[in-house]
Write an enzyme that holds these catalytic residues in place. Sequence first.
Site, mmCIF file in Angstrom:
data_model
loop_
_atom_site.group_PDB
_atom_site.id
_atom_site.type_symbol
_atom_site.label_atom_id
_atom_site.label_comp_id
_atom_site.label_asym_id
_atom_site.label_seq_id
_atom_site.Cartn_x
_atom_site.Cartn_y
_atom_site.Cartn_z
ATOM 1 N N ASP A 266 42.860 7.159 51.904
ATOM 2 C CA ASP A 266 42.004 6.170 52.842
ATOM 3 C C ASP A 266 42.826 4.809 52.898
ATOM 4 O O ASP A 266 43.519 4.400 52.014
ATOM 5 C CB ASP A 266 40.541 6.155 52.151
ATOM 6 C CG ASP A 266 39.634 5.606 53.236
ATOM 7 O OD1 ASP A 266 38.356 5.790 53.172
ATOM 8 O OD2 ASP A 266 40.081 5.131 54.440
HETATM 9 C C1 GLC Z 1 38.234 3.398 56.573
HETATM 10 C C2 GLC Z 1 37.274 4.545 56.386
HETATM 11 C C3 GLC Z 1 38.115 5.817 56.843
HETATM 12 C C4 GLC Z 1 38.646 5.411 58.271
HETATM 13 C C5 GLC Z 1 39.979 4.352 57.738
HETATM 14 C C6 GLC Z 1 40.843 4.318 58.912
HETATM 15 O O1 GLC Z 1 38.083 2.549 55.625
HETATM 16 O O2 GLC Z 1 36.807 4.711 55.087
HETATM 17 O O3 GLC Z 1 37.126 7.012 57.127
HETATM 18 O O4 GLC Z 1 39.399 6.789 58.821
HETATM 19 O O5 GLC Z 1 39.517 3.461 56.855
HETATM 20 O O6 GLC Z 1 39.917 3.307 59.705
#
Ligand code: GLC
Length: 732
Positions: A266
Amino acid sequence: MITRSIKKASLMAAAMALTALQSGAQTYLNPNAPIEARVQDALSRMTTHEKIKLLHAQSKFTSAGVPRLGIRQLNMDDGPHGVREELEWNTWSPARWTNDSIVAFPSLTCLASTWNRDLSSAYGNAVSEEFAFRGKDIMLGPGVNIQRTPLNGRAFEYMGEDPYLAGEMVVPYIQAAQRNGVACCLKHFVLNDQEIDRFSVNVNVSERAMNEIYLEPFKRAVEKANVWTIMGSYNLWNGVHCCHNDALLNGILKKGWNWDGALVSDWGGTTNTWEAATGGLDIEMGTYTDGKTKESEFTYDDYYLANPFEKLIEEGKVPMSVLDEKASRVLRTIFRTAMNPKKVIGSQCSEAHYDVCRQVGEEGIVLLKNEKNILPLDASKYQKILVVGENATRSLTQGGGSSELKTLRDVSPLEAFQTLYGDKIDYAQGYYSGRAIYDHVDRIDPEKQATLKAEALNKAKSADLIIFVGGLNKNHRQDCENGDRESYDLSYGQNELIAELAKIQKNTIVVTFGGNPYAMPWLNQVKALAHCWYLGSEAGTALTNVLSGKVCPSGKLPVTFAQKYEDYPYVAFGAEAYPGVNKQVYYKEDIFVGYRHFTTNNVKPLFPFGYGLSYTTFSYGKPTVKQENGNVVVSVEVTNQGKMAGKEVVQIYATAPLLSNIPRAAKELKGFAKTRTLQPGETEIVRISIPKDDLRHYDENTHGWALTKGIYTLQVGTNVNDIRRCVTTTID
Ligand code: GLC
């Protein structure tokens, strides 16, 4: 068995690569060559530094390819409900393109509420066509974290409280998307079931609940859909961040499930080099952001899997085989997507996509109350229909965090009511939410709130029907990432407003949007209630098609609506069970999440799992059951007994033989099927096949699955508490 075949395939691929190399042909560029041969050939041509570059971001949403060899980069983007607007290369700021307005599809909780696998496939196909058209190779979704608490700010992005339903409903979406050459990135692996302290909370959960509840939807997606990438979650499990948790990623996912995809962190979920190098992470994204609000001075080469990892390789502290294993998984993803000759061009904002969007909305809306059949609406009975509520006009596709969308079409409920009922429609906002989408508090002015309420109550006096449109929204601490709801109640004085409107006009219908259950103190005072989750670009059209009776509602709850917050199983265990104490949260309800608790402990819900009304009724014939090829097959005749065409969702709940040493849930969903549209009087023979393996439980003594011998009761019903027929089958 599978391991042997993977080994054989890699040996074959290595041999083919060697031949190709000798022949000088660039196998990796040959679109018809087997992917494993392309991977091995590409790997054999790359320098160490080029392999390292594959493993981390080169921008906010891309990871590098190998320009020297003509190997493409990976373009990623959010989110599960549609393609996010283009952001700047290195920041979270919008790039302000003028051609990136897209279709916002309904939220995944809405898709789950359709219980329609075919629609899930249509959704995955349509949304991935929009990703392909925007040149994306990996879509950062769908999400299948389990809805253990109705306060989770991101529940709207997930598929409910039951692992079997979430797993079964996510598989067709993934299969369809990946048939288009777009990788899904199933998230957030694993145990990201709350937003409070999401970056640092350590989840303590029993091995059995981990396997039977939280891993299950991911396992089903790996085994049945071979999802190509998975996103690690921010939180910790057993004290280690899930984005580089060796036991989870190497132990369970890659070795245990024989998964050959690429594990993506993430954004900002990677916290140290050694774990990133050895803990199963393949692509590090979004590092050096603190919750995405500020960028550090670090460059992409300072990422944990960049120079620091390369140093470990050069010093021999991590063997080259570890680097090759990671690079192979990234190359495999590139050849499955960016360099896949079958990847579709796709399309954007086509009527076909809007049709899917609307159908998912129509079949995901759950009719929870319909007193005296006030619905479907016969507008000829009413002179003045008053629509009240901010959600009748507010766009619910913006906000909510990373799943936010910039739409070309965004039909509001009010617009659709006006289109359908013309000047019979009047409107009063009734309440407002301060539109604090990214502010951390809703700036509500009590004066303004009182004025809006008074105006609505005044207009109600001259209306002979009221349609209240409210619920949650995408503000922070409503349905929004990086925060949880603070109460089980609706906000902004909606409860009082609804009660007062219903006192003035008994013909009051409530329509709510939102990703979570909520309390309804006014339920007995209103005539009808429909819950819509989030419906996306065609929200108004889908809603009015159902309320007007153009479409017969067939949505069923993927979560339990409790009478009161305290009825949720974890609440009795106190703060340790949610949201945790000192960054430690303990899933003390164990496997008894949602209806598993309510049915086993005889707690009466407000609306049970699987519940949803129709405008017609269905009768169930006597089911038959037989065992064949390792499956238990149940067949049952379903007949439309009413006056309107409609669809029924047949659900099968299994009750396993009790075990002396471990508790079991009274009922577990083990099969479901949605009928086609049945005309009045029409019958369909519904056939549901339950693999015997699905009836197993997880045994912590053997650390494996076990199938209890004995008599299983299979309850055939229209929701978990409305069982129409029972059959038994004996597992020897
Ligand atoms: C965020 C989310 C994830 C998302 C990523 C990119 O913090 O937790 O679901 O795809 O960052 O935006």
